[in-house]
Structures are given as structure tokens and as C-alpha cells.
Design a protein around this motif. Structure first.
Motif, short mmCIF file in Angstrom:
data_model
loop_
_atom_site.label_atom_id
_atom_site.label_comp_id
_atom_site.label_asym_id
_atom_site.label_seq_id
_atom_site.Cartn_x
_atom_site.Cartn_y
_atom_site.Cartn_z
N THR A 294 0.86 -1.19 0.00
CA THR A 294 0.00 0.00 0.00
C THR A 294 0.89 1.23 0.00
N TRP A 295 0.34 2.33 -0.54
CA TRP A 295 1.08 3.58 -0.66
C TRP A 295 0.20 4.74 -0.18
N ALA A 296 0.84 5.77 0.38
CA ALA A 296 0.14 6.97 0.80
C ALA A 296 0.86 8.19 0.22
N ALA A 297 0.09 9.17 -0.20
CA ALA A 297 0.67 10.39 -0.73
C ALA A 297 1.41 11.15 0.36
N VAL A 298 2.57 11.69 0.04
CA VAL A 298 3.33 12.51 0.98
C VAL A 298 2.68 13.89 1.02
N PRO A 299 2.24 14.35 2.19
CA PRO A 299 1.60 15.67 2.27
C PRO A 299 2.48 16.77 1.71
N GLY A 300 1.85 17.68 0.98
CA GLY A 300 2.56 18.82 0.43
C GLY A 300 3.20 18.58 -0.92
N THR A 301 3.04 17.36 -1.49
CA THR A 301 3.67 17.08 -2.78
C THR A 301 2.66 16.92 -3.91
N SER A 302 1.38 17.04 -3.61
CA SER A 302 0.36 16.90 -4.66
C SER A 302 0.56 17.98 -5.73
N GLY A 303 0.61 17.56 -6.97
CA GLY A 303 0.78 18.48 -8.08
C GLY A 303 2.22 18.86 -8.36
N VAL A 304 3.16 18.41 -7.53
CA VAL A 304 4.58 18.70 -7.74
C VAL A 304 5.20 17.55 -8.53
N ARG A 305 5.85 17.86 -9.65
CA ARG A 305 6.36 16.83 -10.54
C ARG A 305 7.84 16.57 -10.27
N PHE A 306 8.14 15.33 -9.94
CA PHE A 306 9.51 14.89 -9.68
C PHE A 306 9.95 13.92 -10.78
N SER A 307 11.22 13.98 -11.13
CA SER A 307 11.74 13.09 -12.17
C SER A 307 12.50 11.90 -11.61
N ASP A 308 13.01 12.01 -10.36
CA ASP A 308 13.79 10.91 -9.79
C ASP A 308 13.83 11.05 -8.28
N VAL A 309 14.05 9.93 -7.60
CA VAL A 309 14.24 9.90 -6.16
C VAL A 309 15.29 8.84 -5.88
N HIS A 310 16.21 9.14 -4.93
CA HIS A 310 17.33 8.25 -4.70
C HIS A 310 17.70 8.24 -3.23
N ARG A 311 18.03 7.06 -2.71
CA ARG A 311 18.50 6.93 -1.33
C ARG A 311 19.95 7.38 -1.23
N VAL A 312 20.25 8.22 -0.25
CA VAL A 312 21.61 8.68 -0.02
C VAL A 312 22.33 7.68 0.88
N GLN A 313 21.90 7.59 2.13
CA GLN A 313 22.39 6.60 3.08
C GLN A 313 21.46 6.62 4.28
N GLY A 314 21.40 5.52 5.01
CA GLY A 314 20.45 5.45 6.12
C GLY A 314 19.03 5.66 5.62
N HIS A 315 18.30 6.53 6.29
CA HIS A 315 16.93 6.85 5.87
C HIS A 315 16.86 8.16 5.10
N ARG A 316 17.99 8.66 4.68
CA ARG A 316 18.00 9.92 3.92
C ARG A 316 17.77 9.65 2.44
N VAL A 317 16.84 10.38 1.85
CA VAL A 317 16.52 10.27 0.43
C VAL A 317 16.46 11.67 -0.16
N VAL A 318 16.72 11.75 -1.45
CA VAL A 318 16.67 13.01 -2.19
C VAL A 318 15.77 12.83 -3.40
#
Length: 267
Positions: free
Chosen positions: A57-81
Motif C-alpha cells: 500500500t502507498w500513501a501520498a506525501v503531504p505537500g507534494t500533490s501536483g509537484v512533478r519529480f523526475s527521480d528519487v534516490h536513497r543517499v544513506q540510512g533513511h536519507r533520500v533526495v
């Protein structure tokens, strides 16, 4: 559908284009896992989405509706960009809360990749951005020598990215401060493999190269079949994403793990 498959000590999260059964109304372009059950996905239309049950199951991240992202990547630990057109967002808690960095220049980001705290963003106009602090801040990097796919890192300095024109790859030995073109086979995906790299062609031929990225040699086991991307598990198995299927290859035996219609990538 987004499916999670434990492969030995590794995880595979695969993003495909029929997501309705999981509570999504759109496919995901990219998925970054920071835990076997926790991941963040970038919606193909807009928004970020988060799972805490391995993609069931998935839930929308609040505040990101309508914002277009091209990529997401894990940095280390629980940090993501997560990146997009003028967007450089980072999260320290696996995507629950996000901070926004100020872009140092206009950049329609295509992809982002990190090796530890060192990261590179490729922009659509051929320029690049670099970060040395895990994505908190960014500086203008060099113009890339060609249109490149996502870079695979051996360490924080040495990385290799496939050329999208099918003429080999590009190598950096200084964390993306400079790049050199390397002639070689037409590769759709490059990954770290041992002390060097492995690459796959669209037809599924597997290639290997040393740390310089030169002298590619084709593995003489015949083509694996049409391939989108590949990854290596901790126990040495090759996981291959093909149009319509996710496969595991080990000791000459191919096993189909899942059907993956219209899949975009594997992480």
C-alpha cells in the motif's frame, strides 16, 4: 503494480504501470528504498508516495500533490533526495518530512545519484549539479560530455554512466567534477560489479569492465533477453528487469520472479 521481493540479503522494489490495486492512481517513475519495507516513489504524473509495508500500500506525501519529480534516490540510512524541474528536496526520515534546497542554477533534473554524501544531478540541458553534504546544498557542476543515463559509483570519486547515444559510457574519477568519454558497447544500464562495472545491452548481452571503464568484454553466455535494467544481489545472483518480467539468474539458471508490465526500473 509495485512488488517487493526478498532476494537473499538484497531487496528489489520494482515500479510498473498498473498501480491501482495498491491505492495509487498513477505509475511511479522511480522508487528509493531505505528499509526492506519502507520506500518513497515519484509519481509519473506528480507527487511523492510512501510505503511502509514493502509496496503493498502507498500513501501520498503531504505537500507534494501536483509537484512533478523526475527521480528519487536513497543517499544513506533513511536519507533520500528527490529532484525535478528546479526541485532539490531531501528527507532524513525516509520521506515523511522534506526540506528544500535552493538550486544554484536553472536545472530540469533528469536523475540524481549519490555515493555516500557526494551526489550528482544531471540536467536536461547537459549541465550538472553537485553536492558534498548529502543534498543539503548544491553547486553548479561541469557540462556533461554527452547525454548520460544514471551514474553507478565504485566509491565517492569514481563513477560510470552509460551514454544514451549508444556509444559507450562516461567516467568520472573526481566525484563528477569532470568526465571523460569511454568508447564501448551500447549499454542501457551500468552497475557496480566487483572491482569494476557490469553493463547490459537492450538485447540482454552482459558486459564487464575494470575500474577504468575501458576494455569492455562480453560475457559469452548468450543474450539474457530484452533488458531494461539489472542489479546484483549480495549472494551474487543477477536480477534482470525485462519488458514484462523480473528475472533472477544464478549458476546458469533463470527464474522468473514476477510479471512486470510496462516496468520502468528496479532498485
Amino acid at each position: 503494480v509495485v512488488a517487493a521481493s526478498p532476494l537473499g540479503a538484497a531487496r528489489v522494489l520494482e515500479a510498473a504501470a498498473v498501480p491501482q490495486a495498491l491505492g495509487l492512481q498513477q505509475p511511479l517513475w522511480a522508487v528509493a528504498a531505505s528499509h526492506p519495507l519502507v520506500a518513497v516513489g515519484a509519481g509519473a504524473e506528480a507527487g511523492l508516495f510512501r510505503t511502509v509495508d514493502g509496496g503493498r500500500t502507498w500513501a501520498a506525501v503531504p505537500g507534494t500533490s501536483g509537484v512533478r519529480f523526475s527521480d528519487v534516490h536513497r543517499v544513506q540510512g533513511h536519507r533520500v533526495v528527490a529532484v525535478g524541474d528546479g526541485l532539490l528536496w531531501s528527507s532524513d526520515d525516509a520521506g515523511r518530512r522534506w526540506a528544500r534546497a535552493v538550486p544554484p542554477a536553472s536545472c530540469q533534473a533528469r536523475w540524481v545519484r549519490f555515493a555516500g554524501a557526494a551526489g550528482v544531478v544531471a540536467c536536461a540541458d547537459g549541465t550538472s549539479l553537485r553536492s558534498g553534504d548529502g543534498g543539503d546544498s548544491w553547486a553548479v557542476g561541469p557540462r556533461l560530455p554527452a547525454a548520460l543515463g544514471p551514474v553507478a559509483w565504485l566509491d565517492a570519486a569514481r563513477g560510470l554512466a552509460p551514454r544514451l547515444d549508444g556509444r559507450g559510457a562516461a567516467l568520472t574519477v573526481d566525484g563528477g567534477a569532470s568526465w571523460a568519454l569511454i568508447e564501448g558497447p551500447a549499454l542501457v544500464d551500468v552497475q557496480r560489479g566487483g572491482a569494476g562495472w557490469t553493463g547490459v545491452s537492450g538485447a540482454g548481452h552482459l558486459w564487464t569492465a575494470g575500474p577504468t571503464g575501458a576494455g569492455w568484454a562480453r560475457v559469452e553466455s548468450g543474450p539474457l533477453g530484452p533488458t531494461v535494467a539489472h542489479r546484483w544481489t549480495a549472494d551474487g545472483a543477477l536480477v534482470r528487469l525485462a519488458p514484462g518480467g523480473l528475472w533472477r539468474h544464478r549458476a546458469g539458471v533463470a527464474e522468473r520472479l514476477a510479471e512486470t508490465p510496462d516496468a520502468h526500473g528496479v532498485a
